[in-house]
Design a protein around this motif. Structure first.
Motif, PDB file in Angstrom:
ATOM      1  N   MET A   1      37.436  34.348  39.218  1.00 11.03           N
ATOM      2  CA  MET A   1      38.390  35.381  39.635  1.00 11.03           C
ATOM      3  C   MET A   1      38.105  35.912  41.029  1.00 11.03           C
ATOM      4  SD  MET A   1      40.811  35.853  37.423  1.00 11.03           S
ATOM      5  CE  MET A   1      41.467  37.443  37.927  1.00 11.03           C
ATOM      6  N   GLY A   2      36.906  35.699  41.545  1.00 14.27           N
ATOM      7  CA  GLY A   2      36.537  36.207  42.866  1.00 14.27           C
ATOM      8  C   GLY A   2      37.564  35.935  43.949  1.00 14.27           C
ATOM      9  N   PRO A   3      38.018  34.681  44.119  1.00 14.21           N
ATOM     10  CA  PRO A   3      39.010  34.410  45.169  1.00 14.21           C
ATOM     11  C   PRO A   3      40.327  35.158  44.979  1.00 14.21           C
ATOM     12  CG  PRO A   3      37.982  32.375  44.438  1.00 14.21           C
ATOM     13  CD  PRO A   3      37.526  33.458  43.498  1.00 14.21           C
ATOM     14  N   LEU A   4      40.662  35.510  43.747  1.00  8.31           N
ATOM     15  CA  LEU A   4      41.913  36.227  43.507  1.00  8.31           C
ATOM     16  C   LEU A   4      41.800  37.716  43.813  1.00  8.31           C
ATOM     17  CD1 LEU A   4      43.123  34.503  40.219  1.00  8.31           C
ATOM     18  CD2 LEU A   4      43.654  33.925  42.591  1.00  8.31           C
ATOM     19  N   THR A   5      40.598  38.171  44.157  1.00 10.44           N
ATOM     20  CA  THR A   5      40.408  39.561  44.573  1.00 10.44           C
ATOM     21  C   THR A   5      40.473  39.686  46.090  1.00 10.44           C
ATOM     22  OG1 THR A   5      37.993  39.420  44.694  1.00 10.44           O
ATOM     23  CG2 THR A   5      38.954  40.025  42.554  1.00 10.44           C
ATOM     24  N   GLN A   6      40.696  38.560  46.779  1.00 11.33           N
ATOM     25  CA  GLN A   6      40.768  38.526  48.243  1.00 11.33           C
ATOM     26  C   GLN A   6      42.156  38.059  48.677  1.00 11.33           C
ATOM     27  OE1 GLN A   6      38.093  39.608  49.987  1.00 11.33           O
ATOM     28  NE2 GLN A   6      37.150  39.951  47.990  1.00 11.33           N
ATOM     29  N   PRO A   7      42.631  38.536  49.821  1.00 13.48           N
ATOM     30  CA  PRO A   7      43.930  38.063  50.325  1.00 13.48           C
ATOM     31  C   PRO A   7      43.900  36.559  50.596  1.00 13.48           C
ATOM     32  CG  PRO A   7      43.181  40.000  51.544  1.00 13.48           C
ATOM     33  CD  PRO A   7      42.040  39.563  50.681  1.00 13.48           C
ATOM     34  N   ASP A   8      45.029  35.902  50.376  1.00 11.13           N
ATOM     35  CA  ASP A   8      45.154  34.471  50.623  1.00 11.13           C
ATOM     36  C   ASP A   8      46.616  34.172  50.936  1.00 11.13           C
ATOM     37  OD1 ASP A   8      45.329  31.714  50.602  1.00 11.13           O
ATOM     38  OD2 ASP A   8      44.166  31.467  48.764  1.00 11.13           O
ATOM     39  N   ASP A   9      46.891  33.822  52.187  1.00 16.13           N
ATOM     40  CA  ASP A   9      48.266  33.548  52.612  1.00 16.13           C
ATOM     41  C   ASP A   9      48.848  32.300  51.961  1.00 16.13           C
ATOM     42  OD1 ASP A   9      48.317  35.796  54.222  1.00 16.13           O
ATOM     43  OD2 ASP A   9      47.660  34.712  56.012  1.00 16.13           O
ATOM     44  N   ASN A  10      48.023  31.466  51.361  1.00 11.72           N
ATOM     45  CA  ASN A  10      48.504  30.243  50.718  1.00 11.72           C
ATOM     46  C   ASN A  10      49.033  30.480  49.302  1.00 11.72           C
ATOM     47  OD1 ASN A  10      47.864  28.522  52.921  1.00 11.72           O
ATOM     48  ND2 ASN A  10      45.726  28.639  52.316  1.00 11.72           N
ATOM     49  N   ARG A  11      48.807  31.673  48.758  1.00 13.06           N
ATOM     50  CA  ARG A  11      49.318  31.987  47.425  1.00 13.06           C
ATOM     51  C   ARG A  11      50.759  32.467  47.508  1.00 13.06           C
ATOM     52  NH1 ARG A  11      44.126  34.984  46.083  1.00 13.06           N
ATOM     53  NH2 ARG A  11      45.293  36.838  46.636  1.00 13.06           N
ATOM     54  N   GLU A  12      51.482  32.263  46.434  1.00 15.66           N
ATOM     55  CA  GLU A  12      52.869  32.735  46.356  1.00 15.66           C
ATOM     56  C   GLU A  12      52.930  34.258  46.359  1.00 15.66           C
ATOM     57  OE1 GLU A  12      56.674  32.387  43.323  1.00 15.66           O
ATOM     58  OE2 GLU A  12      54.980  31.054  43.073  1.00 15.66           O
TER      59      GLU A  12
ATOM     60  N   THR B   1      41.979  43.462  41.124  1.00 14.48           N
ATOM     61  CA  THR B   1      40.847  44.377  41.234  1.00 14.48           C
ATOM     62  C   THR B   1      40.059  44.289  39.940  1.00 14.48           C
ATOM     63  OG1 THR B   1      42.115  45.884  42.626  1.00 14.48           O
ATOM     64  CG2 THR B   1      40.172  46.792  41.526  1.00 14.48           C
ATOM     65  N   ARG B   2      38.755  44.089  40.060  1.00 10.11           N
ATOM     66  CA  ARG B   2      37.928  44.027  38.859  1.00 10.11           C
ATOM     67  C   ARG B   2      37.707  45.428  38.321  1.00 10.11           C
ATOM     68  NH1 ARG B   2      31.776  41.969  38.412  1.00 10.11           N
ATOM     69  NH2 ARG B   2      31.300  44.070  37.766  1.00 10.11           N
ATOM     70  N   VAL B   3      37.851  45.586  37.027  1.00  8.45           N
ATOM     71  CA  VAL B   3      37.590  46.860  36.359  1.00  8.45           C
ATOM     72  C   VAL B   3      36.124  46.858  35.964  1.00  8.45           C
ATOM     73  CG1 VAL B   3      38.132  48.303  34.373  1.00  8.45           C
ATOM     74  CG2 VAL B   3      39.945  46.983  35.491  1.00  8.45           C
ATOM     75  N   ASP B   4      35.412  47.840  36.431  1.00  8.25           N
ATOM     76  CA  ASP B   4      33.986  47.938  36.136  1.00  8.25           C
ATOM     77  C   ASP B   4      33.711  49.356  35.688  1.00  8.25           C
ATOM     78  OD1 ASP B   4      31.263  47.793  35.963  1.00  8.25           O
ATOM     79  OD2 ASP B   4      30.933  47.352  38.071  1.00  8.25           O
ATOM     80  N   ASP B   5      33.334  49.495  34.427  1.00  4.60           N
ATOM     81  CA  ASP B   5      33.117  50.841  33.912  1.00  4.60           C
ATOM     82  C   ASP B   5      31.766  51.420  34.303  1.00  4.60           C
ATOM     83  OD1 ASP B   5      31.338  49.532  32.275  1.00  4.60           O
ATOM     84  OD2 ASP B   5      32.408  49.933  30.423  1.00  4.60           O
ATOM     85  N   GLY B   6      30.908  50.622  34.976  1.00  4.69           N
ATOM     86  CA  GLY B   6      29.629  51.120  35.436  1.00  4.69           C
ATOM     87  C   GLY B   6      28.631  51.358  34.328  1.00  4.69           C
ATOM     88  N   MET B   7      28.911  50.880  33.111  1.00  4.15           N
ATOM     89  CA  MET B   7      28.026  51.171  31.989  1.00  4.15           C
ATOM     90  C   MET B   7      27.133  49.991  31.629  1.00  4.15           C
ATOM     91  SD  MET B   7      30.376  53.607  29.649  1.00  4.15           S
ATOM     92  CE  MET B   7      28.980  54.010  28.658  1.00  4.15           C
ATOM     93  N   PHE B   8      27.236  48.889  32.358  1.00  5.81           N
ATOM     94  CA  PHE B   8      26.395  47.736  32.051  1.00  5.81           C
ATOM     95  C   PHE B   8      24.952  48.079  32.410  1.00  5.81           C
ATOM     96  CE2 PHE B   8      24.432  43.675  33.400  1.00  5.81           C
ATOM     97  CZ  PHE B   8      24.403  43.079  32.155  1.00  5.81           C
ATOM     98  N   ASP B   9      24.072  48.003  31.412  1.00  2.55           N
ATOM     99  CA  ASP B   9      22.672  48.376  31.633  1.00  2.55           C
ATOM    100  C   ASP B   9      21.730  47.184  31.578  1.00  2.55           C
ATOM    101  OD1 ASP B   9      22.567  47.729  28.977  1.00  2.55           O
ATOM    102  OD2 ASP B   9      22.011  49.724  28.288  1.00  2.55           O
ATOM    103  N   GLY B  10      22.297  45.974  31.495  1.00  3.48           N
ATOM    104  CA  GLY B  10      21.465  44.779  31.480  1.00  3.48           C
ATOM    105  C   GLY B  10      20.933  44.426  30.104  1.00  3.48           C
TER     106      GLY B  10
ATOM    107  N   CYS C   1      31.907  40.238  29.671  1.00  3.05           N
ATOM    108  CA  CYS C   1      33.357  40.122  29.698  1.00  3.05           C
ATOM    109  C   CYS C   1      33.884  41.206  30.620  1.00  3.05           C
ATOM    110  CB  CYS C   1      33.933  40.279  28.296  1.00  3.05           C
ATOM    111  SG  CYS C   1      35.701  39.923  28.219  1.00  3.05           S
ATOM    112  N   TYR C   2      34.715  40.803  31.546  1.00  2.00           N
ATOM    113  CA  TYR C   2      35.263  41.740  32.512  1.00  2.00           C
ATOM    114  C   TYR C   2      36.780  41.688  32.484  1.00  2.00           C
ATOM    115  CZ  TYR C   2      30.568  42.072  34.409  1.00  2.00           C
ATOM    116  OH  TYR C   2      29.231  42.289  34.554  1.00  2.00           O
ATOM    117  N   ALA C   3      37.374  42.667  33.133  1.00  2.16           N
ATOM    118  CA  ALA C   3      38.827  42.738  33.251  1.00  2.16           C
ATOM    119  C   ALA C   3      39.188  42.835  34.725  1.00  2.16           C
ATOM    120  CB  ALA C   3      39.357  43.949  32.495  1.00  2.16           C
ATOM    121  N   TRP C   4      40.314  42.225  35.067  1.00  2.74           N
ATOM    122  CA  TRP C   4      40.871  42.311  36.410  1.00  2.74           C
ATOM    123  C   TRP C   4      42.316  42.736  36.266  1.00  2.74           C
ATOM    124  CZ3 TRP C   4      37.468  38.738  34.732  1.00  2.74           C
ATOM    125  CH2 TRP C   4      36.308  38.552  35.484  1.00  2.74           C
TER     126      TRP C   4
END
Length: 132
Positions: free
Chosen positions: A18-29, A35-44, A52-55
């Protein structure tokens, strides 16, 4: 044409995909970025294989026709974990799309009905059938 739609992608171990889809790309339609949703609660304490993440992304125009096919074509590390939620402007609720046999298909939800909305929607209109 102004046409709102929201898309949420849930997937396990998909940060690299998903990383490339969080950056601008003129070649995409489409030109918006996820934007990745990060609740900041991951403690390892969880195993890395269970991450599991959400975008999320919101479209303000009907310019995302190639999005579902693009998501389907990505080399997901765990394709069985991929869930895509789509709510177009006229939808009563989010529709659920999952990968089955390598294809991203809509999962029928109880008490809902999807009807075509030619020219004005990518997925058609999803309505609840249990509403008065």
């Amino acid at each position: 044409m102004s046409r709102f739609a929201e898309v949420i992608v849930l997937a396990r171990n998909a940060e690299e995909i998903m990383g490339p889809l969080t950056q601008p790309d003129d070649n995409r339609e489409w030109h918006q970025c996820f934007t990745r949703v990060d609740d900041g609660m991951f403690d390892g304490s969880r195993m890395p294989s269970q991450e599991c993440y959400a975008w999320v992304i919101q479209f303000i125009r009907l310019n995302w026709r190639g999005l579902l096919a693009h998501l389907e074509s990505l080399p997901w590390p765990d394709p069985y974990s991929v869930q895509v939620l789509v709510r177009d402007e006229e939808d009563s609720c989010f529709g659920l799309w999952m990968i089955y046999n390598g294809k991203l298909v809509e999962v029928p939800l109880p008490h809902t009905k999807r009807e075509p909305y030619e020219g004005n929607s990518v997925t058609g209109v999803l309505t609840r059938t249990d509403q008065p």
